[in-house]
Design a protein around this motif. Structure first.
Motif, PDB file in Angstrom:
ATOM      1  N   LEU A   1     -96.195  52.164  14.550  1.00  0.00           N
ATOM      2  CA  LEU A   1     -96.946  51.490  15.615  1.00  0.00           C
ATOM      3  C   LEU A   1     -96.787  49.979  15.495  1.00  0.00           C
ATOM      4  O   LEU A   1     -96.600  49.288  16.512  1.00  0.00           O
ATOM      5  CB  LEU A   1     -98.419  51.877  15.541  1.00  0.00           C
ATOM      6  N   LEU A   2     -96.835  49.461  14.280  1.00  0.00           N
ATOM      7  CA  LEU A   2     -96.618  48.037  14.055  1.00  0.00           C
ATOM      8  C   LEU A   2     -95.227  47.623  14.523  1.00  0.00           C
ATOM      9  O   LEU A   2     -95.058  46.583  15.176  1.00  0.00           O
ATOM     10  CB  LEU A   2     -96.798  47.710  12.575  1.00  0.00           C
ATOM     11  N   LEU A   3     -94.228  48.421  14.217  1.00  0.00           N
ATOM     12  CA  LEU A   3     -92.861  48.137  14.638  1.00  0.00           C
ATOM     13  C   LEU A   3     -92.753  48.084  16.159  1.00  0.00           C
ATOM     14  O   LEU A   3     -92.090  47.196  16.721  1.00  0.00           O
ATOM     15  CB  LEU A   3     -91.924  49.213  14.082  1.00  0.00           C
ATOM     16  N   THR A   4     -93.421  49.010  16.835  1.00  0.00           N
ATOM     17  CA  THR A   4     -93.393  49.040  18.299  1.00  0.00           C
ATOM     18  C   THR A   4     -94.114  47.832  18.885  1.00  0.00           C
ATOM     19  O   THR A   4     -93.678  47.258  19.888  1.00  0.00           O
ATOM     20  CB  THR A   4     -94.042  50.335  18.810  1.00  0.00           C
ATOM     21  N   MET A   5     -95.190  47.418  18.261  1.00  0.00           N
ATOM     22  CA  MET A   5     -95.915  46.224  18.722  1.00  0.00           C
ATOM     23  C   MET A   5     -95.065  44.972  18.547  1.00  0.00           C
ATOM     24  O   MET A   5     -95.138  44.045  19.363  1.00  0.00           O
ATOM     25  CB  MET A   5     -97.236  46.099  17.970  1.00  0.00           C
ATOM     26  N   VAL A   6     -94.247  44.939  17.495  1.00  0.00           N
ATOM     27  CA  VAL A   6     -93.324  43.817  17.299  1.00  0.00           C
ATOM     28  C   VAL A   6     -92.342  43.744  18.462  1.00  0.00           C
ATOM     29  O   VAL A   6     -92.048  42.655  18.981  1.00  0.00           O
ATOM     30  CB  VAL A   6     -92.565  43.962  15.956  1.00  0.00           C
ATOM     31  N   LEU A   7     -91.836  44.897  18.896  1.00  0.00           N
ATOM     32  CA  LEU A   7     -90.920  44.929  20.036  1.00  0.00           C
ATOM     33  C   LEU A   7     -91.591  44.376  21.292  1.00  0.00           C
ATOM     34  O   LEU A   7     -90.935  43.729  22.121  1.00  0.00           O
ATOM     35  CB  LEU A   7     -90.441  46.364  20.275  1.00  0.00           C
ATOM     36  N   PHE A   8     -92.882  44.605  21.426  1.00  0.00           N
ATOM     37  CA  PHE A   8     -93.646  44.133  22.588  1.00  0.00           C
ATOM     38  C   PHE A   8     -94.312  42.784  22.315  1.00  0.00           C
ATOM     39  O   PHE A   8     -95.293  42.440  22.973  1.00  0.00           O
ATOM     40  CB  PHE A   8     -94.714  45.166  22.974  1.00  0.00           C
ATOM     41  N   PHE A   9     -93.760  42.029  21.378  1.00  0.00           N
ATOM     42  CA  PHE A   9     -94.341  40.737  21.025  1.00  0.00           C
ATOM     43  C   PHE A   9     -94.412  39.817  22.243  1.00  0.00           C
ATOM     44  O   PHE A   9     -95.439  39.174  22.501  1.00  0.00           O
ATOM     45  CB  PHE A   9     -93.500  40.095  19.906  1.00  0.00           C
TER      46      PHE A   9
ATOM     47  N   GLN B   1     -94.828  28.847  32.009  1.00  0.00           N
ATOM     48  CA  GLN B   1     -94.384  28.580  30.638  1.00  0.00           C
ATOM     49  C   GLN B   1     -93.318  29.603  30.225  1.00  0.00           C
ATOM     50  O   GLN B   1     -93.371  30.162  29.133  1.00  0.00           O
ATOM     51  CB  GLN B   1     -95.579  28.631  29.685  1.00  0.00           C
ATOM     52  N   LYS B   2     -92.364  29.786  31.105  1.00  0.00           N
ATOM     53  CA  LYS B   2     -91.391  30.853  30.900  1.00  0.00           C
ATOM     54  C   LYS B   2     -90.545  30.659  29.645  1.00  0.00           C
ATOM     55  O   LYS B   2     -90.169  31.643  29.001  1.00  0.00           O
ATOM     56  CB  LYS B   2     -90.488  31.000  32.123  1.00  0.00           C
ATOM     57  N   LEU B   3     -90.241  29.403  29.275  1.00  0.00           N
ATOM     58  CA  LEU B   3     -89.422  29.187  28.081  1.00  0.00           C
ATOM     59  C   LEU B   3     -90.138  29.685  26.824  1.00  0.00           C
ATOM     60  O   LEU B   3     -89.520  30.300  25.941  1.00  0.00           O
ATOM     61  CB  LEU B   3     -89.072  27.709  27.933  1.00  0.00           C
ATOM     62  N   THR B   4     -91.437  29.437  26.764  1.00  0.00           N
ATOM     63  CA  THR B   4     -92.223  29.913  25.623  1.00  0.00           C
ATOM     64  C   THR B   4     -92.264  31.429  25.588  1.00  0.00           C
ATOM     65  O   THR B   4     -92.064  32.053  24.534  1.00  0.00           O
ATOM     66  CB  THR B   4     -93.656  29.358  25.686  1.00  0.00           C
ATOM     67  N   ILE B   5     -92.505  32.020  26.749  1.00  0.00           N
ATOM     68  CA  ILE B   5     -92.617  33.477  26.812  1.00  0.00           C
ATOM     69  C   ILE B   5     -91.271  34.142  26.527  1.00  0.00           C
ATOM     70  O   ILE B   5     -91.194  35.134  25.789  1.00  0.00           O
ATOM     71  CB  ILE B   5     -93.161  33.907  28.193  1.00  0.00           C
ATOM     72  N   ILE B   6     -90.192  33.594  27.090  1.00  0.00           N
ATOM     73  CA  ILE B   6     -88.857  34.145  26.833  1.00  0.00           C
ATOM     74  C   ILE B   6     -88.526  34.058  25.344  1.00  0.00           C
ATOM     75  O   ILE B   6     -87.932  34.977  24.769  1.00  0.00           O
ATOM     76  CB  ILE B   6     -87.801  33.418  27.680  1.00  0.00           C
TER      77      ILE B   6
ATOM     78  N   LEU C   1     -87.735  36.779  20.307  1.00  0.00           N
ATOM     79  CA  LEU C   1     -88.163  36.865  18.913  1.00  0.00           C
ATOM     80  C   LEU C   1     -88.610  38.287  18.578  1.00  0.00           C
ATOM     81  O   LEU C   1     -88.280  38.818  17.499  1.00  0.00           O
ATOM     82  CB  LEU C   1     -89.304  35.884  18.647  1.00  0.00           C
ATOM     83  N   GLY C   2     -89.342  38.904  19.501  1.00  0.00           N
ATOM     84  CA  GLY C   2     -89.788  40.277  19.287  1.00  0.00           C
ATOM     85  C   GLY C   2     -88.629  41.238  19.139  1.00  0.00           C
ATOM     86  O   GLY C   2     -88.639  42.116  18.261  1.00  0.00           O
ATOM     87  N   VAL C   3     -87.607  41.084  19.980  1.00  0.00           N
ATOM     88  CA  VAL C   3     -86.435  41.972  19.918  1.00  0.00           C
ATOM     89  C   VAL C   3     -85.689  41.768  18.606  1.00  0.00           C
ATOM     90  O   VAL C   3     -85.286  42.741  17.936  1.00  0.00           O
ATOM     91  CB  VAL C   3     -85.501  41.718  21.123  1.00  0.00           C
ATOM     92  N   VAL C   4     -85.498  40.511  18.206  1.00  0.00           N
ATOM     93  CA  VAL C   4     -84.777  40.212  16.956  1.00  0.00           C
ATOM     94  C   VAL C   4     -85.543  40.771  15.755  1.00  0.00           C
ATOM     95  O   VAL C   4     -84.956  41.436  14.879  1.00  0.00           O
ATOM     96  CB  VAL C   4     -84.569  38.691  16.803  1.00  0.00           C
ATOM     97  N   LEU C   5     -86.858  40.532  15.703  1.00  0.00           N
ATOM     98  CA  LEU C   5     -87.666  41.037  14.601  1.00  0.00           C
ATOM     99  C   LEU C   5     -87.673  42.557  14.573  1.00  0.00           C
ATOM    100  O   LEU C   5     -87.670  43.174  13.498  1.00  0.00           O
ATOM    101  CB  LEU C   5     -89.100  40.501  14.702  1.00  0.00           C
ATOM    102  N   PHE C   6     -87.677  43.165  15.762  1.00  0.00           N
ATOM    103  CA  PHE C   6     -87.668  44.624  15.843  1.00  0.00           C
ATOM    104  C   PHE C   6     -86.429  45.197  15.149  1.00  0.00           C
ATOM    105  O   PHE C   6     -86.528  46.116  14.330  1.00  0.00           O
ATOM    106  CB  PHE C   6     -87.715  45.058  17.310  1.00  0.00           C
ATOM    107  N   PHE C   7     -85.264  44.663  15.466  1.00  0.00           N
ATOM    108  CA  PHE C   7     -84.031  45.185  14.862  1.00  0.00           C
ATOM    109  C   PHE C   7     -83.938  44.846  13.376  1.00  0.00           C
ATOM    110  O   PHE C   7     -83.380  45.627  12.589  1.00  0.00           O
ATOM    111  CB  PHE C   7     -82.815  44.664  15.618  1.00  0.00           C
TER     112      PHE C   7
END
Length: 242
Positions: free
Chosen positions: A35-43, A195-200, A205-211
């Protein structure tokens, strides 16, 4: 003719419930880490939610800790369907029941890819509903169905991977429930955000941390012996299980 694992592969097969991911060994890790891993993907989506609705987020945390909130949820049939019944039944059928049958025939890697195809096709009933009630054009409905098939198949591969790596059903069920709650990430809204640059940045970051965390957080050492891995042929690579 039913497959006799013990006869075919020369060993006594694991208990049925353990093959289906229903056991207590490593249950705490199996409940928390996937669940933690999935939440990281949805960071990214989570950060976007906090930025857009900060008070709603705080209130949501307070509600989460309030027993009355859960009583209301359990009384809501739509919530029960999306957060409990659908995740539990779909993961039970397409992971706990189907994967142990596929693995002896296809091997681990092919089972992870094959099983989600059945999961994706199972969602095509939405096409019939949309066509029946004429909710959109035929082309639009089928494009939506193809898109839904694609992301449900990818999600199915992910939960199949989680099931095999952890040997538990609880992880895929909780990840499924969480994803049902979050929905598909609102990428269009993120690109139009002030604030799209921050959100992007947080999306990426979430995708990179997920992998980076995918294999460490699903390390079988956290979860005990993996029953489904015993179903592979002796000459089949079991790298997913190590």
């Amino acid at each position: 003719m039913a497959l006799d694992v013990a006869t075919t592969y020369g060993f006594q097969g694991p208990p049925l419930l353990k093959l289906m991911g229903v056991h207590l060994e490593g249950i705490v890790a199996a409940t928390c880490l996937p669940l933690l891993l999935t939440m990281v993907l949805f960071f990214g989506p989570l950060i976007q939610l906090v930025m857009d609705y900060p008070w709603d987020f705080i209130d949501g945390v307070k509600m989460f800790l309030d027993p009355r909130f859960w009583v209301q949820c359990l009384a809501d049939m739509r919530w029960m369907r999306n957060q409990v019944v659908a995740p539990l039944t779909e993961e039970l059928v397409f992971r706990a029941c189907m994967l142990p049958m596929l693995v002896p025939c296809t091997g681990l890697s092919r089972a992870i890819v094959t099983c989600p195809l059945f999961f994706g096709v199972a969602h095509f009933h939405h096409v019939i509903e949309l066509l029946k009630f004429r909710q959109g054009t035929v082309a639009g409905i089928f494009l939506s169905a193809v898109f839904q098939f694609s992301y449900t198949a990818v999600f199915g591969a992910y939960t199949a991977f989680i099931f095999i790596r952890t040997g538990h059903l609880i992880g895929p069920v909780l990840c499924h429930s969480f994803c049902n709650y979050m929905g598909f990430p609102a990428i269009g809204a993120a690109l139009d955000h002030p604030q799209k640059l921050t959100i992007i940045f947080f999306y990426l970051l979430g995708v990179v941390l997920f992998f980076l965390l995918l294999f460490p957080l699903t390390d079988p050492a956290f979860y005990g012996s993996l029953a489904v891995c015993h179903l592979t042929r002796p000459d089949t690579s079991t790298s997913v299980c190590t």
